[in-house]
Design a protein around this motif. Structure first.
Motif, PDB file in Angstrom:
ATOM      1  N   ILE A   1       0.839  -1.198   0.000  1.00 55.79           N
ATOM      2  CA  ILE A   1       0.000   0.000   0.000  1.00 55.79           C
ATOM      3  C   ILE A   1       0.875   1.250   0.000  1.00 55.79           C
ATOM      4  CG2 ILE A   1      -1.643   1.351   1.349  1.00 55.79           C
ATOM      5  CD1 ILE A   1      -2.864  -1.372   2.261  1.00 55.79           C
ATOM      6  N   ARG A   2       1.872   1.294   0.864  1.00 56.92           N
ATOM      7  CA  ARG A   2       2.752   2.471   0.936  1.00 56.92           C
ATOM      8  C   ARG A   2       3.454   2.733  -0.396  1.00 56.92           C
ATOM      9  NH1 ARG A   2       4.175  -0.058   6.173  1.00 56.92           N
ATOM     10  NH2 ARG A   2       2.917   1.041   7.715  1.00 56.92           N
ATOM     11  N   ASN A   3       3.799   1.667  -1.111  1.00 57.56           N
ATOM     12  CA  ASN A   3       4.497   1.803  -2.385  1.00 57.56           C
ATOM     13  C   ASN A   3       3.622   2.420  -3.472  1.00 57.56           C
ATOM     14  OD1 ASN A   3       6.860   0.774  -1.332  1.00 57.56           O
ATOM     15  ND2 ASN A   3       6.483  -1.306  -2.064  1.00 57.56           N
ATOM     16  N   LEU A   4       2.303   2.442  -3.271  1.00 52.47           N
ATOM     17  CA  LEU A   4       1.421   3.056  -4.259  1.00 52.47           C
ATOM     18  C   LEU A   4       1.718   4.543  -4.415  1.00 52.47           C
ATOM     19  CD1 LEU A   4      -2.018   1.401  -3.393  1.00 52.47           C
ATOM     20  CD2 LEU A   4      -0.441   0.807  -5.258  1.00 52.47           C
ATOM     21  N   ARG A   5       2.189   5.156  -3.361  1.00 55.63           N
ATOM     22  CA  ARG A   5       2.483   6.597  -3.416  1.00 55.63           C
ATOM     23  C   ARG A   5       3.506   6.910  -4.502  1.00 55.63           C
ATOM     24  NH1 ARG A   5       3.713  10.822   1.442  1.00 55.63           N
ATOM     25  NH2 ARG A   5       3.656  12.652   0.115  1.00 55.63           N
ATOM     26  N   GLY A   6       4.490   6.068  -4.670  1.00 54.35           N
ATOM     27  CA  GLY A   6       5.517   6.313  -5.677  1.00 54.35           C
ATOM     28  C   GLY A   6       5.219   5.701  -7.027  1.00 54.35           C
ATOM     29  N   SER A   7       4.324   4.739  -7.070  1.00 56.68           N
ATOM     30  CA  SER A   7       4.109   4.035  -8.335  1.00 56.68           C
ATOM     31  C   SER A   7       2.905   4.528  -9.136  1.00 56.68           C
ATOM     32  CB  SER A   7       3.968   2.528  -8.088  1.00 56.68           C
ATOM     33  OG  SER A   7       2.751   2.229  -7.437  1.00 56.68           O
ATOM     34  N   ILE A   8       2.004   5.262  -8.499  1.00 58.46           N
ATOM     35  CA  ILE A   8       0.812   5.742  -9.200  1.00 58.46           C
ATOM     36  C   ILE A   8       0.888   7.266  -9.308  1.00 58.46           C
ATOM     37  CG2 ILE A   8      -1.702   5.852  -9.222  1.00 58.46           C
ATOM     38  CD1 ILE A   8      -1.757   3.213  -7.734  1.00 58.46           C
ATOM     39  N   PRO A   9       0.834   7.785 -10.542  1.00 60.33           N
ATOM     40  CA  PRO A   9       0.905   9.239 -10.724  1.00 60.33           C
ATOM     41  C   PRO A   9      -0.248   9.967 -10.028  1.00 60.33           C
ATOM     42  CG  PRO A   9       1.157   8.092 -12.827  1.00 60.33           C
ATOM     43  CD  PRO A   9       0.749   7.066 -11.804  1.00 60.33           C
ATOM     44  N   ASN A  10       0.003  11.198  -9.657  1.00 59.30           N
ATOM     45  CA  ASN A  10      -0.990  12.124  -9.118  1.00 59.30           C
ATOM     46  C   ASN A  10      -1.451  11.820  -7.697  1.00 59.30           C
ATOM     47  OD1 ASN A  10      -0.997  13.670 -11.528  1.00 59.30           O
ATOM     48  ND2 ASN A  10      -2.315  12.123 -12.454  1.00 59.30           N
ATOM     49  N   VAL A  11      -0.775  10.911  -6.999  1.00 58.65           N
ATOM     50  CA  VAL A  11      -1.058  10.722  -5.576  1.00 58.65           C
ATOM     51  C   VAL A  11      -0.326  11.827  -4.833  1.00 58.65           C
ATOM     52  CG1 VAL A  11      -0.719   9.230  -3.574  1.00 58.65           C
ATOM     53  CG2 VAL A  11      -1.441   8.234  -5.754  1.00 58.65           C
TER      54      VAL A  11
END
Length: 98
Positions: A26-36
């Motif tokens: 979940i934490r890694n979504l911050r870097g892997s998904i644009p516009n977060v």
């Protein structure tokens, strides 16, 4: 701004390693998904969560950003882990002025 809030309850039989893997994913979504714009996840410590064990907060700029986040393959992979390791989720999305 759009906020995406998720409460979830980890299964009693989930291992500590599986839960930590889920939280890291979940934490890694911050870097892997644009516009977060912002993302945090953690375990409830208050005892007031009515059975939910963890909370997730994600902030984006627009509803289009939210749709892109929800459709992103990395997010879908996290949802698969959530489905395997949790007994339920409560999701709230809302738009607000900064």
């Amino acid at each position: 701004m759009v906020d995406h809030l998720v409460l979830f309850a980890v299964n009693d039989d989930a291992s500590a390693e599986d839960v930590e893997d889920l939280l890291t994913s979940i934490r890694n979504l911050r870097g892997s998904i644009p516009n977060v714009v912002d993302l945090s996840v953690g375990e409830d410590f208050s005892g007031r969560a009515k059975g939910y064990t963890h909370g997730l907060f994600v902030r984006m700029r627009t509803t289009d950003d939210l749709r892109a986040y929800l459709d992103h393959p990395d997010h879908r992979a996290v949802v698969e882990k959530l489905e395997a390791l949790t007994t339920g989720r409560l999701v709230v999305d809302y738009d607000h002025e900064p």
